[in-house]
Design an enzyme around this catalytic site. Structure first.
Site, mmCIF file in Angstrom:
data_model
loop_
_atom_site.group_PDB
_atom_site.id
_atom_site.type_symbol
_atom_site.label_atom_id
_atom_site.label_comp_id
_atom_site.label_asym_id
_atom_site.label_seq_id
_atom_site.Cartn_x
_atom_site.Cartn_y
_atom_site.Cartn_z
ATOM 1 N N GLU A 138 -2.628 8.123 3.906
ATOM 2 C CA GLU A 138 -3.534 7.367 4.758
ATOM 3 C C GLU A 138 -3.487 7.796 6.216
ATOM 4 O O GLU A 138 -4.516 7.850 6.888
ATOM 5 C CB GLU A 138 -3.241 5.858 4.647
ATOM 6 N N HIS A 182 -0.461 -5.406 -2.382
ATOM 7 C CA HIS A 182 -1.870 -5.133 -2.689
ATOM 8 C C HIS A 182 -2.730 -6.387 -2.524
ATOM 9 O O HIS A 182 -3.761 -6.515 -3.174
ATOM 10 C CB HIS A 182 -2.037 -4.614 -4.129
#
Lengths: 317, 328
Positions: free
Chosen positions: B64, B133
């Site tokens: 990322e 998550h």
């Protein structure tokens, strides 16, 4: 390379040297807020690389960024004014030494985060590829930044997409106050490109012609769509980590003297004189540069600080 | 539904909004993990890769910091990237790029740099995905000057706010609650871009103002319907963007109702609910008949098992209870 080009290279190295010497002077005189990281001793890297670039190519720079900015064509008046926090500075006094940028020259900014330029430079290269130009991006970074994780992430991106980016590592032997080899695994930083299939080399970063030639080859490769290159330039920071650090406690006298003897500007001057260039012509270049830098200091010191209402401007476009 | 209206899901709205912007402007491209042929892990990007190809819908490595950083660099140099962060939790891996680079480059350069970057990130618990998550981290982005933050609650707002994000010359964080991707809503045939900083009254009322964000708007609407049966009239204000924040609409609504309940899925402590409450106190203190009630996710990592996970998120019963308490 003709004599005029060599003189331009010499002049640009001197512009960096004299500019940085004056930064130390204004700091010592108490004219400057905060700190600055001097580039003295590393001039051959910035000038060697940028002399292989076009105006529309991109660079990202580091906290030790004045040299890159000068070499890419930065204006000394605006640079000095920025370091002194004046409204006439490149960033209207909002960035200071560590954030000088000139978007019109492709200087995408010095960066206060070690390794902060990796994503930006590689993204600029992606942009050039997507826009189908033949621009290239150079990412200047230090030996210290080579231990940041994002370095490996962007090398991977650049390799898989053949991005026109050149990673130029300035290995000045110290990350801040810590010897690079005490915190960095492997023989060389250049080796870190190998697993990605990125060509890399270790070169003498104090020899401006060597740097120029290596950069020119990497730039040609990038423009040709053949992807990234990593060049590790071995060099040395003559001064401390920043203007307030004499740089003595963690570096031996012997080591400093040895690198002083390899001063990139002295070496290049000797080479030019050896090739028959008139020494007085080189002295004249130096005199002119010193005047240019003195004028930059004078105009910066006389320039106003930004008005208070500027503090809320430029947060958003 | 008039003949010109359609019913689409939140996820379809995201897809349509991206496609529309990419057709309109060739500088727009989409980059992220599994955004290509897979159509994203949530299957909401289906068809984009087919239409625009690998050059404009780019699958990235799972890294990322790297690809968000590339987005910043591309935005600085003439492109208008849409960067996909599959789970908003992974923003943590890219925070230097978002916070120290994207958000600050314009200011640090004295207005020279322009960073027209849209970062899409999911949020929201409820999928039994556990603590890494499920977070709703829009407060992080809202705390950093230089970032705009969009937190839509309906397909219509997605269609209106997404083009504004892509066309904005600043970095914009666009938070999509993954639990709403399958939720349907009515949209007009054509949606004009919705300006940032304009709250939407999702339901008009007179007794209490429910300030709700993202999926909590749906919770508030359900609670309001139940309370309506008891004769309590709720006004629901959806700020839609955290930055810029439409403080006027918040203050006006609470000045009218005299009561406020704030519902947001971020952790309650130090979350956006605290800012919303402060704005109301600062602007409507004299009109308040009771302290503001604030509902947020519990201050715990989101647990995996469904009974515990459900307990962490404000639900309809919580809202009803808070409304009754504030009106008592």
């Amino acid at each position: 390379m003709n004599e005029e080009t060599k003189k331009t290279i010499y002049r640009n190295m001197l512009r960096i040297r004299r500019f940085e010497e004056q930064i130390f002077e204004v700091y010592t005189a108490g004219l400057m807020h905060g700190l600055a990281h001097l580039y003295i001793g590393q001039e051959a890297v910035a000038v060697g690389v940028c002399s292989a670039l076009r105006d529309d190519d991109f660079i990202t720079s580091t906290h030790r960024g004045h040299g890159h900015c000068v070499a890419k064509g930065g204006n000394l008046d605006q640079m000095m004014a920025e370091v002194l926090g004046r409204v006439t500075g490149y960033c209207r006094g909002k960035g200071g030494s560590m954030h000088i940028a000139d978007m019109s020259l492709g200087i995408l900014g010095a960066n206060g985060i070690v390794g902060g330029g990796f994503g930006i430079a590689t993204g600029a290269a992606l942009s050039a590829k997507l826009r189908k130009t033949d621009q290239v991006a150079v990412c200047f970074f230090g030996d210290g930044a080579s231990n940041q994780g994002v370095f490996f992430e962007v090398m991977n991106n650049a390799a898989i997409w053949d991005l026109p980016v050149i990673y130029v590592c300035e290995n000045n032997q110290y990350g801040e106050y810590t010897a690079t080899d005490s915190v960095t695994a492997g023989d060389t930083i250049a080796d870190r490109a190998k697993p990605f299939g990125i060509p890399s080399s270790v070169i003498d970063g104090n020899d401006v012609i060597t740097v120029h030639e290596a950069a020119a080859e990497a730039v040609a490769r990038a423009r040709d769509g053949k992807g990234p290159t990593l060049i590790e330039c071995m060099t040395y920071r003559h001064r401390g980590h920043h203007v307030g650090d004499p740089g003595l406690a963690y570096r031996s006298e012997e080591e400093r003297q040895a690198w002083q003897a390899k001063d990139p500007i002295t070496l290049f001057r000797g080479r030019l004189v050896g090739e028959g260039v008139d020494a007085t012509a080189l002295d004249e270049i130096d005199n002119n540069v010193q005047k240019e830098v003195a004028d930059a200091v004078e105009s910066a010191v006389g320039a106003p600080y930004p008005d208070a209402e500027e503090v809320t401007q430029h947060v958003f476009a | 539904m008039s003949s010109l209206e359609r019913e689409i899901t939140f996820g379809e709205a995201v897809n349509e909004a991206i496609a529309t912007e990419m057709r309109r402007d060739e500088r727009v491209f989409l980059m992220g993990e599994d955004v290509g042929a897979a159509g994203s892990v949530f299957k909401i990007l289906t068809g984009l890769h087919e239409e625009f190809g690998s050059e404009r819908v780019i699958d990235t490595p799972i890294a990322e910091a790297g690809y968000v950083g590339l987005g910043v660099g591309a935005a600085l140099t003439g492109m208008r990237p849409i960067i996909d962060i599959m789970f908003g939790d992974f923003m943590a891996l890219a925070m230097d790029q978002i916070v120290n680079q994207a958000a600050k480059l314009r200011y640090m350069s004295g207005g020279q740099a322009t960073v027209p970057l849209t970062i899409r990130a999911t949020m929201g618990a409820g999928r039994s995905s556990a603590a890494q998550h499920s977070q709703s981290l829009h407060a992080w982005a809202s705390h950093v000057p230089g970032l705009k933050v969009v937190i839509p609650s309906t397909p219509r707002d997605v269609l209106g706010l997404f083009p504004t994000a892509v066309r904005d010359d600043n970095p914009v964080l666009f938070f999509e609650d993954k639990m709403m991707y399958a939720v349907k809503g009515t949209v007009p045939e054509h949606v004009e871009p919705i300006p940032f900083g304009v709250a939407d009254i999702k339901r008009e009322g007179s007794d209490v103002t429910l300030v709700a964000t993202s999926s909590m708007v749906l919770v508030a609407l359900a609670a309001a319907e139940t309370l309506h049966g008891d004769g309590i009239s709720c006004e629901i204000v959806d700020p839609r963007t955290m930055v810029p924040l439409d403080t006027d609409t918040l203050v006006e609504s609470v000045s009218k109702t005299g009561h406020a309940v704030i519902i947001d899925e971020g952790c309650k402590s130090f979350g956006v609910g605290a800012e919303l409450a402060s704005v109301i106190y600062e602007g409507a203190f004299d009109y308040l008949d009771a302290p503001i009630a604030r509902l947020g996710a519990m201050d715990v990592p989101v647990p995996f098992t469904k009974p515990l996970e459900d307990a962490t998120i404000p639900n309809e019963a919580d809202v009803i209870r808070a409304v009754r308490q504030t009106l008592a």
